[in-house]
Motif scaffolding. Structure first.
Motif, PDB file in Angstrom:
ATOM      1  N   SER A  47       0.733  -1.169  -0.016  1.00 50.92           N
ATOM      2  CA  SER A  47      -0.041  -0.058  -0.032  1.00 50.92           C
ATOM      3  C   SER A  47       1.010   1.252  -0.023  1.00 50.92           C
ATOM      4  O   SER A  47       1.966   1.126   0.210  1.00 50.92           O
ATOM      5  CB  SER A  47      -1.010  -0.017   1.218  1.00 50.92           C
ATOM      6  N   ARG A 112       1.044  -5.924  14.683  1.00 49.23           N
ATOM      7  CA  ARG A 112      -0.281  -5.574  14.028  1.00 49.23           C
ATOM      8  C   ARG A 112      -1.295  -5.818  15.327  1.00 49.23           C
ATOM      9  O   ARG A 112      -2.196  -5.328  15.161  1.00 49.23           O
ATOM     10  CB  ARG A 112      -0.554  -6.774  12.678  1.00 49.23           C
ATOM     11  N   HIS A 122      -1.186   0.144  10.424  1.00 47.70           N
ATOM     12  CA  HIS A 122      -0.792   0.096   9.022  1.00 47.70           C
ATOM     13  C   HIS A 122       0.612   0.689   8.755  1.00 47.70           C
ATOM     14  O   HIS A 122       1.487   0.667   7.989  1.00 47.70           O
ATOM     15  CB  HIS A 122      -1.761   0.298   7.947  1.00 47.70           C
ATOM     16  N   GLN A 395      -4.006  -7.089   0.979  1.00 46.17           N
ATOM     17  CA  GLN A 395      -4.525  -5.959   0.388  1.00 46.17           C
ATOM     18  C   GLN A 395      -5.275  -5.660  -0.783  1.00 46.17           C
ATOM     19  O   GLN A 395      -4.482  -6.293  -1.777  1.00 46.17           O
ATOM     20  CB  GLN A 395      -3.352  -4.755   0.591  1.00 46.17           C
ATOM     21  N   HIS A 530      -5.457   2.193   4.071  1.00 42.05           N
ATOM     22  CA  HIS A 530      -5.288   1.638   5.182  1.00 42.05           C
ATOM     23  C   HIS A 530      -6.819   1.100   5.955  1.00 42.05           C
ATOM     24  O   HIS A 530      -6.928   0.458   6.944  1.00 42.05           O
ATOM     25  CB  HIS A 530      -4.914   2.513   6.272  1.00 42.05           C
ATOM     26  N   HIS A 533      -9.242  -2.851   5.008  1.00 46.46           N
ATOM     27  CA  HIS A 533      -8.853  -4.233   5.811  1.00 46.46           C
ATOM     28  C   HIS A 533     -10.032  -4.723   6.735  1.00 46.46           C
ATOM     29  O   HIS A 533     -10.601  -4.001   7.471  1.00 46.46           O
ATOM     30  CB  HIS A 533      -7.932  -3.758   6.823  1.00 46.46           C
TER      31      HIS A 533
END
Length: 685
Positions: A47, A112, A122, A395, A530, A533
């Motif tokens: 990303s 995470r 992120h 992603q 972001h 997800h």
């Protein structure tokens, strides 16, 4: 007070060496950065946020290094000081990038769970990985230019010309350090070998420098010894880490390599029935696709991609994001006459698909190695059914989820064509109207993008909690879609796993109202990556419901509904999870294992006994998530109890729960009798 002595004129040989050092400094800065892009991409996705973190931190390290290098060089630090700094960078890259890369990446990836929501989730894990792996070496290498300018300050050309020459040579090194790793070293040799070139080239330049300044021993011997140990020990220790006790049998890949787009792993195993199963893993812990080579329709998640097209008799298919070819196999198993164009961006993955999956070698399959959006811009064929299953790790690539992308896909569809998309996003639906602000639901902005692109009817199935979308070019009544699926489920000539897929999707479809076109669509100009997800969305819901529970209206609107509305039953329990101090999937699992979960199961069953038959499955599809069904398996299924008739709400509900558990476990054939009973009881459709 001490003063710095003026540097002495340098020999021609020494000048050539220093210019070579300038070249290698620029070369290795960019080589390391290219390796960083690959490592972060395969670990955290590609990303814009991951790229931004890497570039920002590298620029900070270089700026700090230039500043410190200038200060140290002014203190008349000799060349040995710079070589010592470079040696530290070499050893550091050897230790972190060679010996400890896997455990350090595991640690960074595990963060995470600490930064589990929003933008921080992120940014922080890849930021920590960048700090661990690359900040130190970048800081060290940026000392090179200030030192060399100082050492060559007495050159007859003058300081300005000398600095210009050094910067030009360093920049040429940067150009080579960008192009050579990008087009040759990383694609052909991989990151570990490319880092070996970093270690070897800088190690040799350190040894050469020590020889030139007549420091042959013992430092030169020590440097050579370090290089030798690095060459011998690094692959041994990496293999030792890879061979550590696996968490599961699935950790033994039958194929593992780097490709142009990341790490590629293929696992072969047997399921509980003894059937061979292949799994394709393009990122650190995300299985992108599952294929049963001997039973292509068995994986229910994959078959759900194609079931609407098969139920409508589609003959021309376009698969964007082929991976190992699971969808291709499923389509050809159900319809051997189908014509399929399979598009995959990674040439290695396309080759592996043909090697491991027989259907990919069929003459009915046109194989194309290209970016999906570029293909849509250039292709001129027409298709009855388009499958979009495009991911970079976990992603969605931003350029393949915008209104502009969907407009390109619409142009390739036949007049009665359908686009199916796996978004890895789902709409929890469980809100009470008291949430302030209401959670951001990214899949709804995809709905808007599809509707604004020109699709006339839109449906979603969240049975697998991945947001399967079905977008129809022409206005298509809900009854028509469900009816075609139900007829396929009730047809005994259809393969049983496909019948199960038809039946479950017929029950799980949720129509998307046209009003969602009024939301802001994802476009090429606005797309908050972001938020694309699944995990973050769940956490946001839990927190929003916990806040809403504090509203004075909660008791009158939510608790007063008792066990009469499944939406509010689920909202109450999710609000409890959100308020528990662990508003996450781990917190949900802990809740469901305790008294809260037991109460949730009882409340759902009480609702099912008196639920309206005409909205039963719509409510289940929106408000009873598959993870809850698994957690409440014994309380909700038909095991050990006398089963009411399928025409009653409770009877239909219990059959649905039992069938759902089987379908989610790829036991579709066993689910068919239960789904048949439900579908034949017309009152539930």
């Amino acid at each position: 007070m001490s003063t710095s002595a003026e540097p002495q004129p340098v020999s021609r040989l020494f000048s050539v060496y220093l210019h070579g050092l300038a070249f290698l400094g620029g070369f290795n800065v960019m080589l390391l950065e290219m390796c960083a892009f690959r490592v972060l991409q395969t670990t955290f996705g590609s990303s814009i946020y991951v790229t931004g973190v890497l570039l920002a931190l590298v620029m900070i390290a270089l700026s700090a290094g230039y500043f410190l290098g200038g200060r140290f060089s002014q203190r008349n630090a000799p060349l040995e000081f710079l070589l010592g700094v470079i040696s530290l960078a070499v050893v550091y890259v050897w230790v972190t990038g060679g010996l400890l890369s896997e455990p350090l990446l595991d640690f960074s990836f595990g963060l995470r769970k600490v930064f589990s929501s929003g933008l921080a989730g992120h940014l922080m894990p890849p930021a920590v990985a960048t700090l661990i792996f690359y900040m130190g070496p970048m800081l060290a290498l940026s000392h090179v230019s200030p030192f060399l300018i100082r050492l060559l300050a007495t050159h007859p050309r003058g300081v300005g010309a000398t600095a210009g020459n050094l910067m030009a040579v360093s920049n040429v090194g940067s150009i080579v350090g960008t192009t050579l790793p990008s087009f040759v070293l990383i694609p052909l040799l991989g990151v570990p070998t490319t880092l070996g070139i970093f270690i070897g080239s800088l190690g040799l330049v350190v040894v050469a420098g020590l020889v030139l300044v007549r420091k042959r021993a013992p430092v030169t011997a020590l440097a050579g010894g370090v290089l030798l140990v690095a060459v011998v020990a690094t692959p041994l220790l990496r293999d030792a880490w890879a061979a550590r006790a696996p968490a599961s049998a699935a950790e033994h890949p039958v194929f593992e390599s780097e490709s142009l787009y990341g790490n590629v792993k293929i696992f072969r195993s047997q399921d509980g029935d003894g059937d061979e199963k292949l799994e394709f893993m393009p990122s650190r812990d995300y299985v992108h696709s599952t294929v049963y080579p001997g039973q292509p329709l068995k994986d229910q998640f994959t078959t759900a991609y194609a079931n609407v097209g098969l139920s409508r008799g589609a003959g021309r298919y376009l698969i964007l994001g082929t991976a190992l070819g699971g969808v291709v196999s499923a389509i050809l198993e159900a319809n051997p006459q189908a014509r399929i164009t399979a598009v995959e961006i990674d040439p290695l993955v396309m080759d592996l698909a043909q090697r491991y999956v027989p259907a990919m070698r069929s003459p009915n399959v046109r194989r194309v190695v290209e970016d999906a959006r570029l293909f849509l811009r250039e292709d001129t064929q027409e298709y009855d059914y388009i499958v979009v299953d495009i991911f970079s790790g976990e992603q969605l690539p931003a350029h393949c989820v915008s209104q502009e992308f969907f407009s390109l896909a619409l142009a390739r569809l036949a007049p009665d064509g359908v686009l199916q998309m796996n978004t890895n996003l789902w709409d929890f639906h469980i809100t009470t109207g008291l949430e302030q602000p209401e959670p951001f639901v990214p899949v709804r902005h995809i709905h808007s993008a599809l509707l604004r692109a020109g699709f006339a009817s839109l449906f979603q199935s969240d049975f697998f909690e991945h947001g399967h979308l079905y977008a129809f070019r022409q206005p298509t009544p809900e009854a028509e879609v469900r009816g075609a699926l139900a007829r396929g489920a009730l047809d005994p000539s259809v393969e049983p796993n496909l019948r199960a897929s038809y039946g479950m999707t017929a029950l799980a479809l949720v129509p998307i109202p046209d009003a969602e076109r009024e939301l802001r669509p994802f476009t090429d100009h606005w797309l908050p990556e972001h938020l694309l997800h699944l995990k973050d969305n769940f956490d946001l819901y839990l927190r929003a419901l916990a806040r809403a529970r504090q509203s004075p209206e909660w008791k009158t609107r939510v608790e007063a509904a008792g066990d009469t509305q499944l939406r509010f039953i689920s909202a109450r329990h999710y609000a409890d999870v959100g308020a528990s101090g662990a508003p996450s999937y781990d917190g949900y699992r802990a809740y469901m294992k305790g008294e809260g979960g037991a109460d949730y199961c009882r409340d759902v069953l009480a609702w099912a006994k008196q639920a309206p038959a005409n909205t039963l499955f719509l409510d289940l599809s929106r408000y009873l998530h598959t993870r809850v069904i698994h957690a409440c398996e014994h309380a909700l299924s038909s095991q050990g109890t006398e089963l009411p008739g399928a025409g009653t709400p409770e009877g239909a509900f219990r059959r649905y729960v039992s069938a759902a558990l089987l379908v989610d476990d790829n036991q579709g054939a066993k689910a068919v009798p239960l789904l048949e009973e439900i579908l034949k009881a017309r009152a539930v459709l």
